[in-house]
Design a protein around this motif. Structure first.
Motif, short mmCIF file in Angstrom:
data_model
loop_
_atom_site.label_atom_id
_atom_site.label_comp_id
_atom_site.label_asym_id
_atom_site.label_seq_id
_atom_site.Cartn_x
_atom_site.Cartn_y
_atom_site.Cartn_z
N PRO A 112 0.83 -1.21 0.00
CA PRO A 112 0.00 0.00 0.00
C PRO A 112 0.87 1.26 0.00
CG PRO A 112 -0.79 -1.58 1.63
CD PRO A 112 0.53 -2.09 1.14
N ASN A 113 0.50 2.24 -0.82
CA ASN A 113 1.28 3.48 -0.89
C ASN A 113 1.33 4.20 0.44
OD1 ASN A 113 1.75 3.02 -3.56
ND2 ASN A 113 0.70 4.85 -4.32
N SER A 114 0.28 4.03 1.25
CA SER A 114 0.22 4.76 2.53
C SER A 114 1.11 4.13 3.60
CB SER A 114 -1.23 4.78 3.04
OG SER A 114 -1.72 3.46 3.16
N TYR A 115 1.65 2.96 3.31
CA TYR A 115 2.46 2.29 4.34
C TYR A 115 3.81 2.98 4.50
CZ TYR A 115 5.08 -1.10 6.96
OH TYR A 115 5.85 -1.71 7.93
N LEU A 116 4.20 3.23 5.74
CA LEU A 116 5.51 3.80 6.02
C LEU A 116 6.40 2.71 6.62
CD1 LEU A 116 4.67 7.27 7.65
CD2 LEU A 116 5.17 6.72 5.25
N PHE A 117 7.55 2.50 6.00
CA PHE A 117 8.48 1.49 6.50
C PHE A 117 9.15 1.98 7.78
CE2 PHE A 117 8.19 0.67 1.94
CZ PHE A 117 7.97 -0.70 1.93
N PHE A 126 7.67 -6.39 6.53
CA PHE A 126 6.28 -6.19 6.14
C PHE A 126 6.21 -6.15 4.62
CE2 PHE A 126 2.52 -3.50 5.29
CZ PHE A 126 1.57 -4.23 5.98
N VAL A 127 5.78 -7.25 4.03
CA VAL A 127 5.56 -7.28 2.59
C VAL A 127 4.10 -7.62 2.39
CG1 VAL A 127 6.32 -8.21 0.38
CG2 VAL A 127 7.94 -8.03 2.26
N PRO A 128 3.21 -6.64 2.58
CA PRO A 128 1.78 -6.95 2.55
C PRO A 128 1.25 -7.05 1.13
CG PRO A 128 2.11 -4.63 2.91
CD PRO A 128 3.47 -5.24 2.82
N SER A 129 0.18 -7.79 1.00
CA SER A 129 -0.55 -7.77 -0.27
C SER A 129 -1.96 -7.25 0.01
CB SER A 129 -0.60 -9.17 -0.87
OG SER A 129 -1.22 -10.05 0.03
N SER A 130 -2.14 -6.73 1.20
CA SER A 130 -3.44 -6.18 1.60
C SER A 130 -3.19 -5.25 2.78
CB SER A 130 -4.39 -7.32 2.02
OG SER A 130 -3.76 -8.14 2.97
N TYR A 131 -4.23 -4.55 3.24
CA TYR A 131 -3.95 -3.56 4.28
C TYR A 131 -5.16 -3.20 5.13
CZ TYR A 131 -1.39 0.12 6.51
OH TYR A 131 -0.76 0.88 7.44
N THR A 132 -4.90 -2.75 6.38
CA THR A 132 -5.95 -2.32 7.31
C THR A 132 -5.88 -0.82 7.52
OG1 THR A 132 -5.72 -4.37 8.54
CG2 THR A 132 -6.81 -2.55 9.66
N ASP A 135 -6.79 4.08 11.86
CA ASP A 135 -6.97 5.52 11.98
C ASP A 135 -6.49 6.10 10.66
OD1 ASP A 135 -6.69 8.21 12.32
OD2 ASP A 135 -5.69 8.10 14.25
N PRO A 136 -7.39 6.71 9.85
CA PRO A 136 -6.98 7.18 8.53
C PRO A 136 -5.79 8.13 8.57
CG PRO A 136 -9.37 7.24 8.74
CD PRO A 136 -8.83 6.90 10.09
N THR A 137 -5.56 8.79 9.70
CA THR A 137 -4.42 9.70 9.78
C THR A 137 -3.13 8.96 10.17
OG1 THR A 137 -4.79 10.23 12.11
CG2 THR A 137 -5.93 11.59 10.45
N LYS A 138 -3.28 7.72 10.67
CA LYS A 138 -2.11 6.93 11.05
C LYS A 138 -2.28 5.48 10.58
CE LYS A 138 -1.41 9.67 15.26
NZ LYS A 138 -1.45 9.63 16.73
N PRO A 139 -2.31 5.27 9.27
CA PRO A 139 -2.62 3.93 8.76
C PRO A 139 -1.59 2.88 9.14
CG PRO A 139 -1.86 5.36 6.99
CD PRO A 139 -2.06 6.23 8.19
N TRP A 140 -0.36 3.32 9.45
CA TRP A 140 0.67 2.32 9.77
C TRP A 140 0.48 1.71 11.16
CZ3 TRP A 140 1.27 7.43 8.65
CH2 TRP A 140 1.54 8.28 9.70
N THR A 141 -0.43 2.24 11.95
CA THR A 141 -0.68 1.64 13.26
C THR A 141 -1.67 0.48 13.17
OG1 THR A 141 -2.53 3.14 13.72
CG2 THR A 141 -0.34 3.87 14.38
N ASN A 159 -4.08 3.23 -2.97
CA ASN A 159 -3.25 2.80 -4.10
C ASN A 159 -2.18 1.86 -3.60
OD1 ASN A 159 -4.53 4.40 -6.11
ND2 ASN A 159 -3.48 6.20 -5.27
N PHE A 160 -1.78 0.95 -4.46
CA PHE A 160 -0.73 0.01 -4.11
C PHE A 160 0.48 0.22 -5.03
CE2 PHE A 160 -4.50 -2.05 -2.50
CZ PHE A 160 -4.08 -2.72 -1.35
#
Length: 330
Positions: A112-117, A126-132, A135-141, A159-160
């Motif tokens: 996911p583009n929103s993921y922060l490493f 973390f090599v996801p093929s999906s995402y949760t 909190d929309p402001t902190k998606p990495w949590t 977006n991925f």
């Protein structure tokens, strides 16, 4: 090539599947946890060549580290959570045609583009093929592999980043349109004209008149299997062994070689030798040719420029091209 398949899951059971981009899933019930999973697993060789091996080797040796977390993920083709010689071995088998796919990973991976490493230099945790979304402001949590939909209807957009596994120099074709690879110059490999005699062993020395700052090469070598039986390879000034050679069927040898430096040799030096057993007498020049049939023929210099690869024969009259033997092929 084929488009990406997007699957929607609820409580780990598949609900809907769409193909292509952009994708939309609507009319969902609330509250609920949903998972969106992109997948694509076609044409593993797309974008993968010995040029990628050159870059991975330089990364392993610390000469030119790979900085992008996405390219680091692409380099880990055996899914070990690190980049090692085992990844190079897995890629070389694919390039040589010894195995048709990667054995541990799909052709493409999605993040996911929103993921922060947390640590971009070690992205494999973390090599996801999906995402949760939590909190929309902190998606990495968020917990992994799901999308939490709140009680009130809301539109979420995600977006991925599509990562072509094995492609660290970024030349994979994402869509259906083919692209031609631009080449700069030619690497001319040469063999001496000679006569092979039925029943005897023949060592074919490979030389080059312009082996200058070459960091890697790959190609398919076809030989007349009614006249020759492949026996093995012997190193010359290049460190070539059986791991650089693919013997996928009679009459075809694939080759992939690389170095961590651009290597240069004189025209009289033997790069490596191929040993054949002759079953029929004749001229070696009419029994050998270089093609891109299995492994695409190309070479790379230390500036990452791609070159064509051609095979010539040294005769009393100078260099002549090989390939006449094609008439013998079935």
């Amino acid at each position: 090539a084929k488009p990406v398949t997007m699957q929607l899951e609820k409580a780990n059971s598949a609900m809907k599947e769409v193909t292509g981009s952009p994708y939309t899933f609507g009319d969902l019930s609330f509250p609920a946890v949903y998972t969106v999973k992109p997948s694509r697993n076609d044409d593993h060789l797309n974008g993968v060549s010995t040029a990628d091996i050159v870059k991975i080797q330089k990364h392993i040796l610390g000469q030119s580290p790979i900085a992008s977390p996405y390219k680091l993920i692409a380099a880990d083709v055996n899914a070990s959570g690190s980049i090692t010689a085992s990844d190079i071995s897995e890629m070389r088998k694919l390039i040589l045609g010894v195995q048709p796919t990667f054995t541990k990973v799909a052709s493409w991976t999605f993040v996911p583009n929103s993921y922060l490493f947390a640590d971009p230099s070690k992205p494999w945790t973390f090599v996801p093929s999906s995402y949760t979304f939590f909190d929309p402001t902190k998606p990495w949590t968020a917990p992994r592999s799901s999308i939490v939909i709140p009680t009130s209807p809301i539109e979420y957009k995600e977006n991925f980043m599509a990562i072509k596994m094995g492609d660290v120099n970024g030349n994979a074709k994402a869509g259906l349109v083919g692209t031609s690879i631009r080449t700069t110059g030619t690497l001319n490999l040469e063999i001496e004209e000679g006569t092979v005699v039925a029943g005897q062993t023949y060592k074919m020395n490979v030389k080059s008149s312009d082996f200058a700052s070459i960091a890697g090469y790959q190609f398919t070598m076809k030989y007349d299997n009614e006249s020759l039986v492949y026996e093995g390879v012997e190193r010359g000034v290049l460190n070539v062994n059986e791991s650089n050679i693919g013997t996928i069927r009679s009459g075809v040898i694939t080759t992939s070689w690389n170095s961590n430096v651009g290597e240069s040799y004189k025209s009289n030096e033997v790069l490596y030798s191929i040993v054949f057993k002759a079953t029929r007498s004749g001229n070696i020049s009419k029994m050998i040719s270089i093609t891109s049939d299995v492994t695409r023929a190309e070479a790379y210099d230390n500036l990452d420029q791609v070159k064509e690869v051609k095979l010539g024969v040294r005769t009393d009259k100078g260099i002549v091209e090989t390939g006449v033997f094609e008439l013998y092929q079935n």
